[in-house]
Design a protein around this motif. Structure first.
Motif, PDB file in Angstrom:
ATOM      1  N   ARG A  63       0.580  -1.358   0.376  1.00 16.41           N
ATOM      2  CA  ARG A  63       0.195   0.920  -0.156  1.00 16.41           C
ATOM      3  C   ARG A  63       0.656   0.534   0.125  1.00 16.41           C
ATOM      4  O   ARG A  63       0.668   1.978  -0.473  1.00 16.41           O
ATOM      5  CB  ARG A  63      -1.690  -0.004   1.484  1.00 16.41           C
ATOM      6  N   THR A  64       2.197   1.301   0.761  1.00 17.35           N
ATOM      7  CA  THR A  64       2.784   2.346   0.722  1.00 17.35           C
ATOM      8  C   THR A  64       3.805   2.162  -0.212  1.00 17.35           C
ATOM      9  O   THR A  64       3.730   3.536  -0.894  1.00 17.35           O
ATOM     10  CB  THR A  64       3.774   2.615   1.632  1.00 17.35           C
ATOM     11  N   ASP A  66       2.378   1.790  -3.491  1.00 22.23           N
ATOM     12  CA  ASP A  66       1.232   2.056  -3.701  1.00 22.23           C
ATOM     13  C   ASP A  66       1.266   3.300  -4.474  1.00 22.23           C
ATOM     14  O   ASP A  66       0.923   4.172  -5.103  1.00 22.23           O
ATOM     15  CB  ASP A  66      -0.073   1.303  -4.477  1.00 22.23           C
ATOM     16  N   ASP A  67       0.290   3.955  -2.552  1.00 22.28           N
ATOM     17  CA  ASP A  67       1.322   5.362  -3.161  1.00 22.28           C
ATOM     18  C   ASP A  67       1.857   5.961  -3.239  1.00 22.28           C
ATOM     19  O   ASP A  67       1.547   6.888  -3.653  1.00 22.28           O
ATOM     20  CB  ASP A  67       0.339   5.225  -1.223  1.00 22.28           C
ATOM     21  N   ALA A  70       2.013   6.191  -6.769  1.00 21.55           N
ATOM     22  CA  ALA A  70       0.659   7.623  -7.833  1.00 21.55           C
ATOM     23  C   ALA A  70       1.005   8.517  -7.106  1.00 21.55           C
ATOM     24  O   ALA A  70       0.617   9.547  -8.100  1.00 21.55           O
ATOM     25  CB  ALA A  70      -0.326   6.934  -7.255  1.00 21.55           C
ATOM     26  N   GLY A  71       1.489   8.810  -5.446  1.00 25.06           N
ATOM     27  CA  GLY A  71       1.589   9.867  -5.424  1.00 25.06           C
ATOM     28  C   GLY A  71       2.380  10.988  -6.347  1.00 25.06           C
ATOM     29  O   GLY A  71       2.326  12.148  -6.545  1.00 25.06           O
TER      30      GLY A  71
END
Length: 191
Positions: A63-64, A66-67, A70-71
């Motif tokens: 999740r980290t 992916d974030d 994406a960021g």
């Protein structure tokens, strides 16, 4: 949030810090308990085994990741810029004080041969990243083979940066990605 959820989050955060800094196999559950500030009974109520905890840490890391990717691409206007943002993300990560390589590659190296659950969690993350890049390549209108090349470049950059500690690894990977992207676009336009 329930106490069980809070305990799980605390244990995952503590285990993530310890596993990433020292390696999974060198960190016992007692060290995780101490770092999380929980009694051993509550730690085992949250996670029945170390394998289960490692898989939860990898899910958190996924999740980290992916974030972060994406960021990095959030401000990009074109598919080409979004693809290159992956390497900008890597550059920022490689420059962090606690960078120790890819947690997924590290976990796989330690446990991939003995823990099917850890091996699958690593494969799932690598496949998710590949799908993300494939989607960006499709948006670009380039041949799908470009995605595999760009993923290989990003994965190799992570390993090289971790092992050598060399400066500008992400910059070099980004420059190579630009060449690959531009060549693929030219080739597809000529077809």
């Amino acid at each position: 949030m329930t106490e069980a959820t809070t305990d799980r989050d605390r244990v995952v955060a503590a285990a993530d810090r310890l596993f990433y800094a020292r390696g999974v196999q060198s960190v016992g559950m007692d060290a995780v308990r101490t770092e999380a500030g929980l009694p051993l009974k509550r730690l085992y109520a949250a996670f029945g085994s170390k394998d289960e905890l490692v898989v939860a840490v990898l899910a958190h890391r996924s999740r980290t990741w992916d974030d972060g990717v994406a960021g990095a691409s959030a401000g990009a206007r074109t598919p080409r810029e979004r693809l290159l943002a992956v390497y900008d993300f890597l550059d920022g990560w490689f420059g962090s004080d606690d960078f120790r390589g890819c947690a997924f590659i590290n976990a796989y190296g330690e446990l991939g041969g003995v823990s099917p659950a850890v091996a699958q969690a690593v494969r799932d993350q690598k496949q998710a990243f590949a799908r993300y890049v494939e989607d960006l390549v499709a948006d670009l209108g380039a041949d799908r083979s470009l995605a595999a090349q760009l993923v290989l470049l990003a994965e190799g950059a992570q390993t090289t940066a971790a092992i050598t500690g060399a400066d500008r690894v992400a910059d070099h990977a980004r420059a190579a990605a630009e060449v690959l992207i531009d060549a693929a676009v030219r080739r597809d336009r000529a077809s």
